[in-house]
Design a protein around this motif. Structure first.
Motif, short mmCIF file in Angstrom:
data_model
loop_
_atom_site.label_atom_id
_atom_site.label_comp_id
_atom_site.label_asym_id
_atom_site.label_seq_id
_atom_site.Cartn_x
_atom_site.Cartn_y
_atom_site.Cartn_z
N MET A 11 0.87 -1.19 0.00
CA MET A 11 0.00 0.00 0.00
C MET A 11 0.90 1.23 0.00
N ASN A 12 0.83 1.99 -1.07
CA ASN A 12 1.84 3.03 -1.32
C ASN A 12 1.40 4.42 -0.89
N ASP A 13 2.37 5.17 -0.38
CA ASP A 13 2.16 6.61 -0.24
C ASP A 13 2.48 7.24 -1.58
N LEU A 14 1.76 8.28 -1.92
CA LEU A 14 2.10 9.04 -3.12
C LEU A 14 2.59 10.40 -2.67
N LEU A 15 3.84 10.69 -2.94
CA LEU A 15 4.45 11.93 -2.47
C LEU A 15 4.21 13.04 -3.49
N PRO A 16 4.38 14.31 -3.05
CA PRO A 16 4.04 15.42 -3.94
C PRO A 16 4.65 15.32 -5.34
N GLU A 17 5.88 14.84 -5.45
CA GLU A 17 6.47 14.79 -6.81
C GLU A 17 5.76 13.74 -7.67
N GLN A 18 5.09 12.78 -7.03
CA GLN A 18 4.32 11.80 -7.80
C GLN A 18 2.89 12.28 -8.06
N THR A 19 2.31 12.95 -7.07
CA THR A 19 0.90 13.35 -7.26
C THR A 19 0.74 14.32 -8.43
N VAL A 20 1.78 15.10 -8.73
CA VAL A 20 1.64 16.00 -9.89
C VAL A 20 1.53 15.19 -11.18
N VAL A 21 2.22 14.07 -11.23
CA VAL A 21 2.12 13.21 -12.42
C VAL A 21 0.75 12.55 -12.47
N TRP A 22 0.25 12.11 -11.33
CA TRP A 22 -1.10 11.53 -11.26
C TRP A 22 -2.14 12.55 -11.72
N GLN A 23 -1.97 13.79 -11.25
CA GLN A 23 -2.94 14.82 -11.63
C GLN A 23 -2.92 15.08 -13.13
N TYR A 24 -1.74 15.06 -13.71
CA TYR A 24 -1.61 15.22 -15.17
C TYR A 24 -2.39 14.11 -15.86
N PHE A 25 -2.17 12.87 -15.41
CA PHE A 25 -2.86 11.71 -15.98
C PHE A 25 -4.38 11.85 -15.81
N GLU A 26 -4.80 12.23 -14.61
CA GLU A 26 -6.23 12.36 -14.32
C GLU A 26 -6.89 13.43 -15.19
#
Ligand code: ATP
Ligand code: MG
Length: 426
Positions: A11-26
């Protein structure tokens, strides 16, 4: 010192540098879905265990060994959803979304499966799922596949995924095929891997996607499902393929594609990549015309798919397809040189945010020397440093220094600053 606790394995934490990539994808996904008339639905992550047993099927990997199920304080058996389709059907039915109407729905959220964690396989993972109801022809199957292909094109990965298609026919077709397959495999039990031998009794179709080399070899001589399809399923599949051909969407028919969930019939498909090793399926779905009735509703045809968000993001990162600007989160950083300057700086920042709606501006809080605040500017990645010291407070001005140009610092009024920032962000 007290022992530090860790997140649960898989079960992973998503850190700020990753969440920006997730937001781009979303953002990309939302755009594609909105442009095709799909509406978002949100369901709870906990559902009655019964829901998954009745839909996914008792003798599937998910229900047999992957679910997080527990009794709550009332003694009711609950399960953290391992997938979204069952809950989506439950919700649509419960709120009468399926009576004499068509629906195009999507959802996004965490799913939970107790699997062995590895790259691309986690115990909490995210899916974006798309489900449609009330449409029985192959046109909607084609729409779903075209929609996913458009998303891959938007993300730049279309050339790195392969569409695999199959038709599972009706329940009666599969029953006749199952008998033929079992008869064939019984004649070669010794060549079957252990898992497949067990499945021979419980869920023989699943043997078709066995990872065992010898089993796959054996399957080459086995009867194929396509020979057992009834006329309607055959026509449905022909229709779908014609529409995909017309749309210029390449696919391969994979007669061994069966999917691990019991509710599928007729069309099934997977988007597969070679970029991720063993966890190569990034999106999978199919038709499940029987499920609504099976869960107690009036019969309604349905088709949908779910994509694995982690795997798609891994792909974007592996292929270097995340645009650099995704990581720039700040347009300007405001230095505050002196404790007495804070209230002027804070209200100046609010005025700028109001006047420049797209502006992303960080104000330095907590003090610090000029040098240490400049370090924060650099770390923020902001191309513009704004500066407020005693002088600026007195004269109601602000200092502006570009970080990416060799120009001297300017002293500007509020209005001049607004204009410059507006130009900069246009
Ligand atoms: P797999 O064959 O990889 O186990 P699956 O058939 O179990 O996948 P589905 O239930 O169809 O997968 O889920 C749809 C998609 O969700 C998969 O194609 C994959 O991208 C993603 N997915 C499934 N299980 C996991 C997991 N444990 N971790 C991360 N992503 C997953
Ligand atoms: Mg699985």
């Amino acid at each position: 010192m007290a022992k530090q606790l860790q997140a649960i394995r898989g079960m992973n934490d998503l850190l700020p540098e990753q969440t920006v990539v997730w937001q781009y994808f979303e953002r990309k996904v939302r755009k594609v879905l909105a442009s095709t008339g799909y509406s978002e639905i949100r369901m709870p992550v906990l559902e009655p265990t019964e829901l998954f047993k009745r839909s996914i099927g008792e003798v599937t990997d998910i229900v047999e060994k992957e679910m997080y199920s527990f009794d709550d304080r009332n003694g009711d058996s609950l399960t953290l959803r391992p997938e979204g389709t069952a809950g989506c059907v439950r919700a649509a039915q419960q709120h009468s979304l399926l009576q004499n109407q068509t629906q195009r729905l999507w959802y996004y959220g965490p799913m939970f499966r107790h699997e062995r964690p590895q790259k691309g396989r986690y115990r909490q993972f995210y899916q974006i799922g798309v489900e449609t109801f009330g449409m029985e022809g192959p046109d909607i199957d084609a729409e779903l596949i075209m929609l996913s292909a458009r998303l891959w094109r938007e993300l730049g990965i279309l050339d790195h995924v392969r569409l695999e298609l199959n038709s599972l026919g009706t329940a009666a077709d599969r029953k006749r095929y199952r008998e033929a397959l079992v008869t064939y495999l019984r004649g070669h039990v010794d060549a079957l891997d252990e898992d497949s031998r067990r499945r021979l009794e419980s869920n023989p179709l699943r043997i078709l996607d066995s990872k065992s080399e010898t089993t796959q070899q054996l399957l080459k001589g086995a009867p194929v499902l396509s020979d057992y399809l009834d006329e309607e399923s055959r026509q449905h599949f022909v229709g779908l393929r014609a529409m995909l051909d017309e749309a210029g969407i390449a696919y391969v028919v994979n007669p061994r594609l069966v999917r691990g969930l019991d509710y599928y019939g007729k069309t099934v498909f997977e988007w597969v990549t070679e970029e991720l090793g063993a966890q190569g399926t990034v999106c999978a779905g199919g038709r499940y015309d029987g499920l609504v009735e099976q869960l107690g509703g009036k019969p309604a045809p349905a088709v949908g798919f779910a994509m694995g968000v982690e795997r798609l993001i891994l792909m974007l990162e592996t292929l270097g397809l995340v645009p650099a600007e995704v990581h720039n989160q700040v347009d300007a950083y405001l230095l505050v040189l002196g404790a007495d300057c804070s209230s002027y700086a804070l209200s100046l920042a609010e005025k700028l945010r109001l006047a420049v709606p797209s502006l992303r501006l960080v104000v330095n809080c907590g003090g610090g020397s000029f040098k240490s605040q400049m370090k924060k500017v650099v770390r923020s990645g902001a191309p513009v440093a704004l500066i407020v010291g005693e002088n600026e407070v007195k004269t109601r001005t602000v200092g502006l220094k570009y970080q990416d140009r060799d120009e001297p610092q300017q002293t500007l009024s509020l209005e001049q600053t607004q204009n410059l920032l507006n130009q900069q962000l246009a």
